[in-house]
Structure formats: C-alpha cells, structure tokens
Scaffold this active site. Structure first.
Site, short mmCIF file in Angstrom:
data_model
loop_
_atom_site.label_atom_id
_atom_site.label_comp_id
_atom_site.label_asym_id
_atom_site.label_seq_id
_atom_site.Cartn_x
_atom_site.Cartn_y
_atom_site.Cartn_z
CG ASN A 11 -33.55 2.06 -36.50
OD1 ASN A 11 -33.78 3.26 -36.28
ND2 ASN A 11 -32.71 1.34 -35.80
NE ARG A 86 -34.70 3.14 -32.15
CZ ARG A 86 -33.47 3.59 -32.05
NH1 ARG A 86 -32.78 3.90 -33.12
NH2 ARG A 86 -32.93 3.76 -30.87
CG HIS A 175 -30.22 1.59 -26.64
ND1 HIS A 175 -29.23 2.26 -25.96
CD2 HIS A 175 -30.13 2.01 -27.92
CE1 HIS A 175 -28.58 3.05 -26.80
NE2 HIS A 175 -29.11 2.92 -28.00
NE ARG A 236 -26.42 10.02 -28.79
CZ ARG A 236 -27.24 8.98 -28.93
NH1 ARG A 236 -28.11 8.72 -27.98
NH2 ARG A 236 -27.21 8.21 -30.00
CD GLU A 381 -31.70 -2.36 -31.60
OE1 GLU A 381 -30.66 -2.52 -32.28
OE2 GLU A 381 -32.01 -1.27 -31.10
C1 LIG Z 1 -31.79 5.96 -28.33
C2 LIG Z 1 -30.46 5.81 -28.97
O1 LIG Z 1 -29.45 6.22 -28.45
O2 LIG Z 1 -30.45 5.20 -30.15
P1 LIG Z 1 -29.18 4.99 -31.10
O3 LIG Z 1 -28.27 4.07 -30.39
O4 LIG Z 1 -29.80 4.38 -32.33
O5 LIG Z 1 -28.58 6.34 -31.35
MG LIG Z 2 -28.14 0.42 -32.83
#
Ligand SMILES: CC(=O)OP(=O)(O)O
Ligand SMILES: [Mg+2]
Ligand SMILES: Nc1ncnc2c1ncn2[C@@H]1O[C@H](COP(=O)(O)OP(=O)(O)O)[C@@H](O)[C@H]1O
Length: 402
Positions: A11, A86, A175, A236, A381
């Site tokens: 990943n 992934r 996810h 984010r 995962e």
């Molecule tokens: C798609 C996504 O947000 O993945 P991660 O949680 O690994 O940043």
């Molecule tokens: Mg994670």
C-alpha cells in the site's frame, strides 16, 4: 512453485509504503511493516512494530528494495506467490480487482489525475514491484470498486449533466476495501446475523469516510470524485462551500493549485487545531486544557455524526453502526462523542464496553436496549487485498498452463 507460498501486499501512500506478508493458505500475517518519510530527507523502515531503521535513500524503489531485503533475511523472497497492490482510484473503469498487465497500468494512469495524492504513489509501487518480482502475478485492488453499486442519485453532483457525460465528474467513493471487509464481518456478528440489512460504517483514520451498506452492497458513501469530500480528516477539509473557496481565491490571490494544496494538506484536524493531524496528540492537548484542540475534536465529531445521520436515510432499516480505522478502533472518546450526537436514533452507548482496548478485536459497544447495535470491527484491508491477489493470481497461473 515454492514450498511455503506467501502473499505480499503493498500500500504505497504519498509518504509511506505499508506492506504485509501473509500465509497463502491461512491468510495469517507473517510480517508487517511500514517505510515512512518517502520522498523526504529521512526515510525509515519499521518491521513488526520494532525500532525504525534509517534508509539510505527515500524513494519508492528504495523502500521496495528494503522490504525485499527483509523478506530475503527470512528466506521468504522466493516464497512470494502473488502480490496485491492497493490502488486508490479505479475511476469508472474498474468495478473489481484485476490482474496487473501493461494495459491495466496504462488505464490506471489515465484515471490517476482524479486522485493525485494517492494514485501516482500507488503506481510507483507497482512499477518497482513488477521490476523486482518478475513473473509473480500482481493484482490491483481498488478503493473505489466496492462503491460501483451506488445509484446515480447518490453519485451525481448537482452540476450540469454534461460534466458527468463529457468528463466523468461524479462521486466514486474510497476506502472500499475496508468498508467491504467490515461489512462482511458485521454480517457475521451473532447480534446482527440475519438482520444486517442496513449498516452505516465509519472508517475513521487519517483519511476518513462513512458508507451505507444494504445487504452487503454499498449504497452511499461520503467521499466523492476525489478523497477530499465528506468528513473532516487529518489534513483534509472534507465538505466546504465551493463559494467560500472562490471568495478566498479572490481575497488572497491564491491559485486553484494553492487552494487544492491547502484543502488537502493544511486543513482538517491539523488546520483547525494548529497543533497536529494526529488525534492522539490532540486528545492529550485537550486533556491539558487546549481550547483549539477541543474545538478541532468537536468539529470533527459534529461532521461525523451529521454524515452518519445522512447515510442512515439510505437504509431500509438502521441495524448497525460500525466503527473502524485507526481512530474508529482506538479512540473511545471519539466513539462516545459521536454516539452522544446520535441520540435522536435511540442509540445508547455502554461506556464500559466502549472503554475496552482494541486488542479485544471485534466487539459490541452499545447497550442491550439500544435501538441500533454499535460495534467496533478492526479493519483488515491487507487480508482483502491478499484474498483478491490469491484468487486472480491463481486463475492467471492456471490459464498459463491451460
Ligand atoms: C482514499 C484515502 O483517503 O485513503 P487514506 O485513508 O489511505 O488516505
Ligand atoms: Mg488506512
Ligand atoms: N490509541 C489511539 N487513540 C486515539 N487515536 C488513535 C490511536 N491510535 C491511532 N489513532 C489515530 O488513528 C489515526 C490514523 O489512523 P490509520 O487508520 O492508521 O490511518 P491511515 O489512513 O494512515 O491508514 C491517527 O489520527 C491516530 O492518531
């Protein structure tokens, strides 16, 4: 074929490479690790939660070389039967996992601008692994695949329809590997068996999303065309009024690229608290009286609860609320605050059960009288990726000999 076949899962994130080696038969992990600090001045490798060991270089190729060396030390290198990667974004092309070929790599590259933080890193891992393990079947497992069952009313934006038709602008969701695993496990919980027609899953990690699942299929999810939509995350922002961003661009003179960077890397828990994107740090700061840490946590929780409530409206019946991901599994505080916000659903938390550590594995945390069963299910995962790698890899080997 080797005597002791194992599956390697990879990943590649924007700053880390997580890997695990699983026994091909039992699917039990034999080795796990993470290379952190990719593309920074000091990358390091941690194996089986041990001490970090500094790497000489910090690119993906070097990380893969260091991982291969760990396998070699344990005589596992020739045992790698299949590799599963992934891949965050599969666009509208990939509704399920696929064997990696040159054509598939090209198709993944085509959709990669939709998730630039994740997909280019994923592809770097694929390139290094294909070079390092020639002849080993390698499989791509997409975050977006599980959400391909979502209907247009849930995946369309309220934009002119031509943007969807001409540019494929729609919600995809992420996810999915985690939501898929957790929904399968939830359906097996004795308390839910036979009744798990409607679940809301909250995957709360560094990236975070909510998913509504009906009879094992995703019917709605909070992430969108990119992994920026929805919940407030580590760095984010999640949902923001587009008008606010336009206003900000005009006021500050920042470009779209600047604001994309702000929204992805300087916002969320980090941006709100001004302290950290790591919830452990924020919980500690809150306990020592830091008001901004408390505000960041309260805002994070409010958004999660509101999003769970919204997703419940896609279910015929709200049977189960499941928490997973680094935060969902480990933070009793966040679970308790979220559930307090959800009083209107008649959900009741059993504080004692909620306080149990994650080492206890899958566990119910609601009271017997709660209108909705609440549980924690640690995600896996890697296991899902390994299962797909084994299935598709085996089929490709059989086809070779046919
Ligand atoms: C798609 C996504 O947000 O993945 P991660 O949680 O690994 O940043
Ligand atoms: Mg994670
Ligand atoms: N014991 C804990 N208590 C509170 N938060 C935790 C705990 N352990 C991990 N976390 C949080 O989980 C988040 C990382 O989740 P994880 O699912 O590992 O992220 P990623 O998206 O990188 O896979 C971080 O915010 C971290 O602080």
């Amino acid at each position: 074929m080797n005597e002791y076949p194992v599956i390697l899962t990879i990943n590649c994130g924007s700053s880390s490479v997580k890997f695990s080696v699983l026994d091909e038969i039992s699917m039990e992990p034999l080795l796990t690790g993470i290379c952190e600090g990719i593309n920074t001045e000091s990358a390091s490798l941690i194996v089986n939660n041990g001490e970090p060991v500094r790497l000489a270089h910090s690119d993906y190729e070097d990380a893969l070389a260091a991982i291969a060396l760990e396998l070699e030390k344990r005589d596992l290198i020739k045992c790698v039967a299949y590799i599963g990667h992934r891949i965050a974004h599969g666009g509208a092309i990939f509704g399920e996992s696929v064997l990696l070929t040159d054509d598939v790599v090209e198709q993944i590259r085509e959709v990669s601008p939709l998730a630039p933080l994740h997909n280019y890193a994923n592809l770097s891992g694929v390139a290094s692994a294909r070079q390092r393990f020639p002849g080993v079947p390698q499989v791509a497992v997409f975050d977006t695949s599980f959400h391909q069952t979502i209907s247009p009313e849930a995946y369309l934006y309220g934009l002119p329809y031509r943007y969807f038709e001409e540019y494929g602008v729609r919600r995809y969701g992420f996810h999915g590997t985690s939501h898929r695993y957790v929904s399968i496990q939830a359906a097996e919980l004795p308390e839910l068996k036979g009744a798990a027609s409607g679940l809301v899953i909250a995957h709360l990690g560094n990236g975070a999303s909510v998913c509504a699942v009906v009879e094992g299929e995703s019917v709605d999810t909070s992430m969108g065309m990119t992994p920026l939509e929805g919940l407030i995350m580590g760095t984010r922002c999640g949902d923001v009024d587009f008008g606010a961003m336009v206003w900000l661009a005009r006021q500050t003179g920042q470009s779209l690229d600047d604001l994309e960077q702000v929204a992805n890397t300087e916002s969320g828990l980090l941006g709100l608290s001004g302290i950290s994107s790591d919830l452990r740090v924020l919980e500690k700061a809150w306990r020592s009286g830091d008001g901004r840490a408390q505000l960041a946590i309260d805002t994070f929780v409010h958004r999660i609860a509101r999003t769970i409530g919204g997703h419940a409206t896609s279910l015929p019946h709200f049977d189960g609320l499941i928490f997973t991901g680094g935060i969902g599994e480990n933070s009793a505080l966040i679970r308790s605050l979220v559930i307090k916000h959800l009083r209107v659903f008649g959900i009741e938390l059993d504080e004692e059960k909620n306080a149990q550590p994650n080492s206890g594995g899958e566990r119910v945390i609601s009271t017997e009288g709660s209108a909705v069963l609440c549980a924690v299910i640690p995600t896996n995962e890697e296991k899902m990726i390994a299962l797909d790698a084994r299935q598709l890899g085996k089929a490709s080997r059989l086809a070779e000999f046919a």
